[in-house]
Design a protein around this motif. Structure first.
Motif, PDB file in Angstrom:
ATOM      1  N   LEU A 225       0.794  -1.224   0.000  1.00 48.22           N
ATOM      2  CA  LEU A 225       0.000   0.000   0.000  1.00 48.22           C
ATOM      3  C   LEU A 225       0.827   1.274   0.000  1.00 48.22           C
ATOM      4  CD1 LEU A 225      -2.768  -1.004   2.583  1.00 48.22           C
ATOM      5  CD2 LEU A 225      -2.869  -1.120   0.075  1.00 48.22           C
ATOM      6  N   ASN A 226       2.040   1.217   0.531  1.00 48.55           N
ATOM      7  CA  ASN A 226       2.812   2.453   0.699  1.00 48.55           C
ATOM      8  C   ASN A 226       4.078   2.495  -0.159  1.00 48.55           C
ATOM      9  OD1 ASN A 226       0.919   3.376   2.664  1.00 48.55           O
ATOM     10  ND2 ASN A 226       1.930   2.104   4.206  1.00 48.55           N
ATOM     11  N   THR A 227       5.070   1.728   0.240  1.00 54.34           N
ATOM     12  CA  THR A 227       6.367   1.849  -0.454  1.00 54.34           C
ATOM     13  C   THR A 227       6.327   1.300  -1.872  1.00 54.34           C
ATOM     14  OG1 THR A 227       7.186  -0.298   0.345  1.00 54.34           O
ATOM     15  CG2 THR A 227       7.515   1.621   1.771  1.00 54.34           C
ATOM     16  N   LYS A 228       5.582   0.179  -2.072  1.00 56.50           N
ATOM     17  CA  LYS A 228       5.514  -0.495  -3.377  1.00 56.50           C
ATOM     18  C   LYS A 228       6.904  -0.752  -3.950  1.00 56.50           C
ATOM     19  CE  LYS A 228       0.917   1.109  -4.794  1.00 56.50           C
ATOM     20  NZ  LYS A 228       0.563   1.771  -3.523  1.00 56.50           N
ATOM     21  N   THR A 229       7.828  -1.085  -3.078  1.00 54.48           N
ATOM     22  CA  THR A 229       9.214  -1.363  -3.472  1.00 54.48           C
ATOM     23  C   THR A 229       9.641  -2.709  -2.900  1.00 54.48           C
ATOM     24  OG1 THR A 229       9.726   1.011  -3.476  1.00 54.48           O
ATOM     25  CG2 THR A 229      11.592  -0.528  -3.416  1.00 54.48           C
ATOM     26  N   VAL A 230      10.241  -3.541  -3.745  1.00 59.80           N
ATOM     27  CA  VAL A 230      10.710  -4.860  -3.329  1.00 59.80           C
ATOM     28  C   VAL A 230      12.151  -5.039  -3.772  1.00 59.80           C
ATOM     29  CG1 VAL A 230       8.412  -5.903  -3.396  1.00 59.80           C
ATOM     30  CG2 VAL A 230       9.837  -5.918  -5.465  1.00 59.80           C
ATOM     31  N   ILE A 231      12.785  -6.097  -3.259  1.00 61.67           N
ATOM     32  CA  ILE A 231      14.137  -6.449  -3.674  1.00 61.67           C
ATOM     33  C   ILE A 231      14.033  -7.484  -4.786  1.00 61.67           C
ATOM     34  CG2 ILE A 231      16.368  -7.363  -2.953  1.00 61.67           C
ATOM     35  CD1 ILE A 231      15.677  -4.666  -1.755  1.00 61.67           C
ATOM     36  N   LYS A 232      14.619  -7.211  -5.941  1.00 65.21           N
ATOM     37  CA  LYS A 232      14.514  -8.077  -7.108  1.00 65.21           C
ATOM     38  C   LYS A 232      15.893  -8.595  -7.506  1.00 65.21           C
ATOM     39  CE  LYS A 232      12.516  -8.101 -11.782  1.00 65.21           C
ATOM     40  NZ  LYS A 232      11.833  -7.278 -12.811  1.00 65.21           N
ATOM     41  N   ASN A 233      15.927  -9.875  -7.927  1.00 60.99           N
ATOM     42  CA  ASN A 233      17.176 -10.469  -8.383  1.00 60.99           C
ATOM     43  C   ASN A 233      17.342 -10.163  -9.862  1.00 60.99           C
ATOM     44  OD1 ASN A 233      19.000 -12.571  -9.535  1.00 60.99           O
ATOM     45  ND2 ASN A 233      19.066 -13.267  -7.413  1.00 60.99           N
ATOM     46  N   VAL A 234      18.364  -9.370 -10.196  1.00 63.03           N
ATOM     47  CA  VAL A 234      18.634  -8.987 -11.573  1.00 63.03           C
ATOM     48  C   VAL A 234      20.035  -9.453 -11.945  1.00 63.03           C
ATOM     49  CG1 VAL A 234      18.792  -7.086 -13.230  1.00 63.03           C
ATOM     50  CG2 VAL A 234      17.142  -6.975 -11.348  1.00 63.03           C
ATOM     51  N   SER A 235      20.102 -10.486 -12.789  1.00 60.63           N
ATOM     52  CA  SER A 235      21.391 -11.040 -13.234  1.00 60.63           C
ATOM     53  C   SER A 235      22.289 -11.401 -12.060  1.00 60.63           C
ATOM     54  CB  SER A 235      22.106 -10.045 -14.165  1.00 60.63           C
ATOM     55  OG  SER A 235      21.315  -9.747 -15.286  1.00 60.63           O
ATOM     56  N   GLY A 236      21.681 -11.969 -11.018  1.00 57.88           N
ATOM     57  CA  GLY A 236      22.449 -12.420  -9.873  1.00 57.88           C
ATOM     58  C   GLY A 236      22.706 -11.359  -8.830  1.00 57.88           C
ATOM     59  N   HIS A 237      22.210 -10.133  -9.051  1.00 50.29           N
ATOM     60  CA  HIS A 237      22.410  -9.045  -8.101  1.00 50.29           C
ATOM     61  C   HIS A 237      21.055  -8.598  -7.544  1.00 50.29           C
ATOM     62  CE1 HIS A 237      26.633  -8.610  -9.264  1.00 50.29           C
ATOM     63  NE2 HIS A 237      26.222  -8.705 -10.533  1.00 50.29           N
TER      64      HIS A 237
END
Length: 266
Positions: A225-237
């Motif tokens: 509802l607020n931050t709408k930010t997650v940690i995503k794995n992009v090319s191993g990072h």
């Protein structure tokens, strides 16, 4: 070729198997088609009208590679002076089945697949459960084809089994539960359900279904509802990334309506 002129059948793609020998420089010195496999693959397309057979080709490449290693081991240990035809097992072949199940190539292969999934520590040699199951299914289909063709094995490559599966019926049926007989073999692979995401980007994460605690849900709700930010794995990072609105809605609907990722057991 003569048959195809009378009743042509379109084959989208087929990978045939061949036994290839190379010298020390890598040059091909011998080339022999594995006819028993290629007949099975051709029949899969021509008689069964299937368009895809690559999974069977890959599985049988793996199986015959396993058989070749067994043959090489047998050749290294063979001693003509002490070999006894009455008591010692002959050179491994695809169509020779020992009297004991554990010594038949099909059951030895099944055990090797299970070990490659459960016991293998080398990540380059470890197999995924789905891959091992696909390979085993290819071998079962291959031997089933030859059994249907009337090929005579000295002992059966596997035993036929019938398993009854009970399942809950839909609301339109008067019966609460029904059962279905599934025809299978004793070569099937049974693995315990994995609780680790071994095939995903974060292998250490758990994938079993567990309810969130109130504290955990508050953190998830703040993201949705607020931050709408997650940690995503992009090319191993691992990098911060914005969560799309449709994903936020998906989790919110699941939370407040009771929908779940898995509703029926397989």
């Amino acid at each position: 070729m003569e048959y195809s002129k009378v009743s042509p059948v379109h084959i989208k793609k087929i990978t045939l198997l061949n036994m290839v020998g190379r010298d020390s420089s890598g040059k091909i010195v011998t080339f022999e088609p594995i006819e028993q496999v290629n007949r099975f693959l051709m029949t899969h397309h021509i008689d069964d009208h299937k368009q895809e057979s690559d999974q069977y080709s890959k599985g049988l490449v793996h199986f015959f590679s396993f058989l070749i290693k067994f043959q090489e081991q047998w050749d290294d240990e063979f001693d003509e002076d002490i070999f006894d035809e009455l008591t010692d097992l002959p050179r491994p072949e695809w169509d020779y089945m020992a009297k004991r199940k554990a010594q038949r190539i099909t059951y030895q292969y099944r055990q090797a697949l299970k070990d490659a999934v459960i016991k293998e520590i080398n990540p380059d040699l470890k197999l995924a459960r789905t891959t091992a199951t696909a390979y085993m299914n290819a071998v079962i289909k291959f031997y089933s084809f030859h059994l249907r063709q009337g090929y005579r094995f000295n002992n059966p490559p596997f035993d036929h089994e019938i398993i009854n599966i009970n399942f809950q019926t839909s609301g339109t049926n008067m019966k609460g539960y029904m059962s279905k007989a599934v025809h299978t073999t004793d070569l099937r692979l049974n693995f315990p359900r994995s609780k680790r995401n071994s095939g995903g980007a974060i292998p250490s994460s758990r994938k079993d279904i567990r309810p969130l605690t109130n504290t955990e849900w508050k953190e998830v709700e703040n993201i949705l509802l607020n931050t709408k930010t997650v940690i995503k794995n992009v090319s191993g990072h691992l990098k911060p990334s914005k969560l799309a609105i449709e994903y936020s809605l998906f989790f919110l609907v699941s939370r407040f309506t009771g929908l779940r990722r898995r509703c029926l057991s397989n």
